[in-house]
Write a protein that holds these residues in place. Structure first.
Motif, PDB file in Angstrom:
ATOM      1  N   ILE A 111       5.273   9.807   0.076  1.00 37.54           N
ATOM      2  CA  ILE A 111       5.077  10.433   1.389  1.00 37.54           C
ATOM      3  C   ILE A 111       3.608  10.345   1.799  1.00 37.54           C
ATOM      4  N   SER A 112       2.709  10.385   0.819  1.00 34.65           N
ATOM      5  CA  SER A 112       1.277  10.394   1.100  1.00 34.65           C
ATOM      6  C   SER A 112       0.683   9.004   1.330  1.00 34.65           C
ATOM      7  N   CYS A 113       1.462   7.957   1.145  1.00 35.66           N
ATOM      8  CA  CYS A 113       0.935   6.597   1.334  1.00 35.66           C
ATOM      9  C   CYS A 113       0.676   6.307   2.811  1.00 35.66           C
ATOM     10  N   GLN A 114      -0.303   5.440   3.048  1.00 36.27           N
ATOM     11  CA  GLN A 114      -0.625   5.036   4.422  1.00 36.27           C
ATOM     12  C   GLN A 114       0.482   4.112   4.941  1.00 36.27           C
ATOM     13  N   PRO A 115       0.927   4.321   6.180  1.00 37.04           N
ATOM     14  CA  PRO A 115       1.948   3.421   6.731  1.00 37.04           C
ATOM     15  C   PRO A 115       1.338   2.056   7.034  1.00 37.04           C
ATOM     16  N   ARG A 116       2.174   1.049   6.955  1.00 32.19           N
ATOM     17  CA  ARG A 116       1.733  -0.299   7.291  1.00 32.19           C
ATOM     18  C   ARG A 116       1.513  -0.414   8.786  1.00 32.19           C
ATOM     19  N   PRO A 117       0.569  -1.271   9.183  1.00 38.57           N
ATOM     20  CA  PRO A 117       0.435  -1.519  10.625  1.00 38.57           C
ATOM     21  C   PRO A 117       1.674  -2.247  11.129  1.00 38.57           C
ATOM     22  N   PRO A 118       1.912  -2.207  12.434  1.00 37.51           N
ATOM     23  CA  PRO A 118       3.077  -2.919  12.968  1.00 37.51           C
ATOM     24  C   PRO A 118       3.005  -4.392  12.594  1.00 37.51           C
ATOM     25  N   SER A 119       4.179  -4.979  12.387  1.00 39.70           N
ATOM     26  CA  SER A 119       4.219  -6.383  11.973  1.00 39.70           C
ATOM     27  C   SER A 119       3.729  -7.287  13.096  1.00 39.70           C
ATOM     28  N   ALA A 142      -6.770  10.040  -5.978  1.00 39.05           N
ATOM     29  CA  ALA A 142      -6.989   8.929  -5.039  1.00 39.05           C
ATOM     30  C   ALA A 142      -6.724   7.589  -5.718  1.00 39.05           C
ATOM     31  N   TRP A 143      -7.147   7.457  -6.986  1.00 41.90           N
ATOM     32  CA  TRP A 143      -6.896   6.205  -7.704  1.00 41.90           C
ATOM     33  C   TRP A 143      -5.402   5.979  -7.877  1.00 41.90           C
ATOM     34  N   LEU A 144      -4.672   7.021  -8.288  1.00 37.24           N
ATOM     35  CA  LEU A 144      -3.232   6.903  -8.479  1.00 37.24           C
ATOM     36  C   LEU A 144      -2.533   6.558  -7.170  1.00 37.24           C
ATOM     37  N   LEU A 145      -2.958   7.188  -6.103  1.00 31.36           N
ATOM     38  CA  LEU A 145      -2.345   6.943  -4.798  1.00 31.36           C
ATOM     39  C   LEU A 145      -2.649   5.533  -4.297  1.00 31.36           C
ATOM     40  N   ASP A 146      -3.916   5.119  -4.382  1.00 27.17           N
ATOM     41  CA  ASP A 146      -4.322   3.829  -3.828  1.00 27.17           C
ATOM     42  C   ASP A 146      -3.981   2.639  -4.721  1.00 27.17           C
ATOM     43  N   THR A 147      -4.007   2.825  -6.033  1.00 26.03           N
ATOM     44  CA  THR A 147      -3.818   1.706  -6.952  1.00 26.03           C
ATOM     45  C   THR A 147      -2.368   1.535  -7.383  1.00 26.03           C
ATOM     46  N   VAL A 148      -1.642   2.632  -7.508  1.00 28.13           N
ATOM     47  CA  VAL A 148      -0.271   2.544  -8.000  1.00 28.13           C
ATOM     48  C   VAL A 148       0.747   2.611  -6.864  1.00 28.13           C
ATOM     49  N   PHE A 149       0.652   3.642  -6.035  1.00 28.31           N
ATOM     50  CA  PHE A 149       1.708   3.873  -5.053  1.00 28.31           C
ATOM     51  C   PHE A 149       1.525   3.105  -3.750  1.00 28.31           C
ATOM     52  N   GLN A 150       0.307   2.921  -3.279  1.00 25.85           N
ATOM     53  CA  GLN A 150       0.109   2.198  -2.020  1.00 25.85           C
ATOM     54  C   GLN A 150       0.597   0.748  -2.108  1.00 25.85           C
ATOM     55  N   PRO A 151       0.330   0.008  -3.213  1.00 27.30           N
ATOM     56  CA  PRO A 151       0.899  -1.343  -3.299  1.00 27.30           C
ATOM     57  C   PRO A 151       2.433  -1.347  -3.289  1.00 27.30           C
ATOM     58  N   ILE A 152       3.035  -0.334  -3.894  1.00 27.06           N
ATOM     59  CA  ILE A 152       4.501  -0.236  -3.855  1.00 27.06           C
ATOM     60  C   ILE A 152       4.961   0.000  -2.421  1.00 27.06           C
ATOM     61  N   ALA A 153       4.278   0.907  -1.721  1.00 23.46           N
ATOM     62  CA  ALA A 153       4.636   1.203  -0.328  1.00 23.46           C
ATOM     63  C   ALA A 153       4.442  -0.020   0.566  1.00 23.46           C
ATOM     64  N   ASP A 154       3.422  -0.819   0.282  1.00 27.85           N
ATOM     65  CA  ASP A 154       3.170  -2.009   1.087  1.00 27.85           C
ATOM     66  C   ASP A 154       4.224  -3.088   0.868  1.00 27.85           C
ATOM     67  N   ARG A 155       4.892  -3.066  -0.261  1.00 29.55           N
ATOM     68  CA  ARG A 155       5.898  -4.082  -0.575  1.00 29.55           C
ATOM     69  C   ARG A 155       7.317  -3.666  -0.194  1.00 29.55           C
ATOM     70  N   LEU A 156       7.473  -2.462   0.314  1.00 34.00           N
ATOM     71  CA  LEU A 156       8.792  -2.011   0.745  1.00 34.00           C
ATOM     72  C   LEU A 156       9.232  -2.800   1.977  1.00 34.00           C
ATOM     73  N   PRO A 157      10.538  -2.959   2.163  1.00 33.33           N
ATOM     74  CA  PRO A 157      10.994  -3.640   3.379  1.00 33.33           C
ATOM     75  C   PRO A 157      10.534  -2.888   4.630  1.00 33.33           C
ATOM     76  N   GLU A 158      10.359  -3.606   5.698  1.00 32.25           N
ATOM     77  CA  GLU A 158       9.815  -3.001   6.920  1.00 32.25           C
ATOM     78  C   GLU A 158      10.715  -1.923   7.497  1.00 32.25           C
ATOM     79  N   ARG A 159      12.010  -2.057   7.305  1.00 36.40           N
ATOM     80  CA  ARG A 159      12.929  -1.062   7.856  1.00 36.40           C
ATOM     81  C   ARG A 159      12.978   0.223   7.034  1.00 36.40           C
ATOM     82  N   LEU A 160      12.300   0.228   5.853  1.00 36.85           N
ATOM     83  CA  LEU A 160      12.260   1.411   4.997  1.00 36.85           C
ATOM     84  C   LEU A 160      10.813   1.817   4.739  1.00 36.85           C
TER      85      LEU A 160
END
Length: 176
Positions: free
Chosen positions: A147-155, A12-30
């Motif tokens: 794949i396991s990261c939470q999707p961003r809410p709609p913009s 959970a720490w690896l997913l929430d601390t490392v990968f979720q911030p990366i997923a949140d910074r991805l462009p919206e179309r990806l």
């Protein structure tokens, strides 16, 4: 605290601390799910290249590589299965793949480490193939976590556009 709880906390720490911030910074179309699936496809291709390289160089006949081909088929089946359920991941809702892959994520990390150690200690003729296999495992783990990261809410822009359309619809219905 049991070892399983510690593994779950580390995951959970690896997913929430490392990968979720990366997923949140991805462009919206990806979305992260799409990028993770691309990583999964890359892992399948690297693993296939590793098997093919071993056969071409002559270190392994097709009969000797049956186990590796079966492992490649399992990876392909996993990719197809995740591709089919990616429609379940919707913006603004919890990712149903996160708990579904909770057992696979921590299990894939030791396999990645073992592959890296084997790749580092491989004899020179097998070095290239071993590194393709190691790269396949690394890319697989990265894809699994994305794949396991939470999707961003709609913009906000999309939310604003929906409100404008609803207001226009309500205004048009109220006049009639």
């Amino acid at each position: 605290m049991s070892i399983l709880n510690r593994i779950h906390q580390a995951d959970a720490w690896l997913l929430d601390t490392v990968f979720q911030p990366i997923a949140d910074r991805l462009p919206e179309r990806l979305p992260a799910v799409e990028l993770g699936l691309s990583f999964q496809l890359g892992a399948i291709l690297f693993y296939g290249a590793s098997i093919g390289l071993m056969m071409v160089v002559g270190h392994m006949s097709f009969g000797d590589s049956v186990f590796n081909v079966l492992v490649w088929c399992v990876g392909l089946a996993f990719f197809v299965g995740i591709s089919r359920v990616r429609s379940l991941v919707r913006p603004g809702q919890p990712n149903p793949l996160r708990p579904m892959l909770a057992g696979m994520r921590p299990l894939s990390i030791p396999f990645m480490i073992i592959a890296a150690v084997q790749g580092a200690n491989a004899p020179p003729p097998l070095m290239m193939s071993s590194w393709f296999m190691t790269l396949s495992d690394v890319v697989f783990v990265l894809g699994l976590y994305l794949i396991s990261c939470q999707p961003r809410p709609p913009s906000r822009q999309a939310t604003r556009e929906k409100r404008v359309k609803l207001t226009a619809l309500e205004g048009g219905l109220g006049r009639g």
